[in-house]
Design an enzyme around this catalytic site. Structure first.
Site, short mmCIF file in Angstrom:
data_model
loop_
_atom_site.label_atom_id
_atom_site.label_comp_id
_atom_site.label_asym_id
_atom_site.label_seq_id
_atom_site.Cartn_x
_atom_site.Cartn_y
_atom_site.Cartn_z
CG HIS A 1 -2.78 -2.15 -6.85
ND1 HIS A 1 -2.98 -0.85 -5.52
CD2 HIS A 1 -2.35 -3.23 -5.94
CE1 HIS A 1 -3.42 -2.02 -4.86
NE2 HIS A 1 -2.96 -2.74 -5.32
CG ASP B 1 1.84 -3.11 -8.34
OD1 ASP B 1 1.73 -2.61 -9.64
OD2 ASP B 1 1.20 -3.74 -7.86
NE ARG C 1 -4.04 -1.43 0.15
CZ ARG C 1 -4.19 -2.89 -0.96
NH1 ARG C 1 -3.27 -2.83 -1.62
NH2 ARG C 1 -4.96 -3.35 -0.84
#
Ligand code: NAD
Length: 330
Positions: free
Chosen positions: A296, A259, A235
């Site tokens: 992501h 990511d 995150r």
């Protein structure tokens, strides 16, 4: 069994067909739209529905689904916070999720990013675009089997990452408050401070909680090796982005493979015609030669998409045949 699928993405369609070919007696219908009050009639007479949506499913929708004969709601994703789970239980609907569709997909994405940075591809690529094909001393790289890789969080994804780096001959160390003896063949358990000081590559595989927001900030970057690579696929909020930019700019660390990014929900998954309107922090990071980013998409492999669909159908099958679903969440 009779299943109505909502929010089916084009990439899922081949797997819907594959399941149908393997289970010719199943009656499967689907729509690309999410399940809402206005289209839940579609599921009338079906024993189960399946969806991947973020849109809320509240008491009224669940009541109507149950009245139409639905006994199982399969979420083809991890999160179930958009569903009123208590209401589902009240109406006799079993809700399942897919907690791990492919830990290796995410672990492998991290390894790929780390290797790209370790071997200085970003620097070479930029130089070559300018017609510079030299091999300067500062771009001499290292080999992975000489590196120490620190994995923060040794759950499903962290364990897969540790096994991969171990297989490549790297020294792997890991930090997790929960000790898992089955990982001993692949790594040494260390404390957090030792991990950040000794690692050449640090990979984060932990959930975001109020306690670990900004877990990697100025103090941690100062302790890390000057050429250390930080890989974050968990995150964005685990890392203080402003501090990361400073650490990369002033060579307090060597590179970052990301990511995920703080505030990513405003940009990831969308297409911008005017790149000038993108957040400054994103623009600064994406233009650094020692940064590599993806939107992501670490999980986004054929295997993961297939597993998400097949695992949700397996659990649906279990409920419909009177067994307990493996990943029941209510
Ligand atoms: P998991 O629950 O299997 O493992 C998480 C591990 O982290 C646990 O072992 C836990 O003890 C440990 N942990 C928790 N807090 C910690 C801390 N402060 N320091 C060290 N260890 C800590 O989870 P997982 O399936 O391995 O997923 C990890 C994370 O990956 C998820 O929370 C999610 O944020 C992220 N994720 C990203 C993608 C992607 O596509 N980028 C996809 C799936 C998951």
């Amino acid at each position: 069994m009779k299943v109505y699928l909502f929010s089916v993405a084009p990439v899922e369609e081949p797997f819907v067909k594959e399941w149908q070919d393997q289970h010719p007696d199943d009656e499967i219908s689907y729509t690309h739209s999410p399940l809402t009050a206005s289209n839940l009639e579609l599921a009338k007479g079906f024993e189960a529905v399946s969806t991947q949506q973020a849109e809320a499913l509240k008491d009224a929708e669940l009541k109507a689904l149950a009245a139409g004969g639905v006994k199982h709601l399969a979420l083809r994703k991890v999160g179930s916070d958009n569903v009123d789970l208590a209401a589902a239980r009240k109406y006799g609907i079993v809700v399942s999720n897919v907690p791990a569709y492919s830990p290796r997909a995410i672990a492998e994405n991290g390894l790929t990013g780390a290797m790209y940075l370790l071997r200085k591809w970003g620097y070479y690529h930029r130089k070559m675009r300018r017609g510079d094909f030299t091999r300067p001393t500062e771009l001499m790289s290292d080999e992975i089997f000489n590196q120490t890789v620190g994995i923060v969080g040794l759950g499903r994804i962290g364990a897969a990452a540790a096994e991969m780096y171990h297989a490549l001959g790297a020294r792997v160390i890991g930090y997790d408050p929960f000790y898992n003896a089955s990982l001993e063949p692949f790594l040494d358990f260390v404390d957090f401070d030792t991990l950040i000081k000794e690692s050449d590559i640090i990979q984060l595989h932990i959930p975001l909680t109020p306690e670990n927001k900004g877990m990697f900030g100025t103090n941690e970057f100062a302790k890390m090796k000057d050429d250390a690579i930080l890989v974050n696929q968990s995150r964005g909020e685990l890392v203080d982005t402003e501090a990361l930019i400073v650490a990369l700019k002033y060579h307090e660390i060597g590179g970052a493979a990301l990511d995920v990014l703080e505030g990513e929900e405003k940009i990831f998954g969308r297409k911008f015609e005017d790149v000038g309107s993108l957040p400054d922090e994103y623009t600064e990071l994406i233009n650094m030669p020692n940064v590599v980013m993806s939107p992501h998409s670490a999980y986004y492999t054929k295997m993961a998409v297939k597993n998400m669909f097949f695992q949700s159908m397996t659990d649906t099958q279990r409920t419909v045949s009177g067994q307990q679903a493996f990943f029941k969440v209510n």
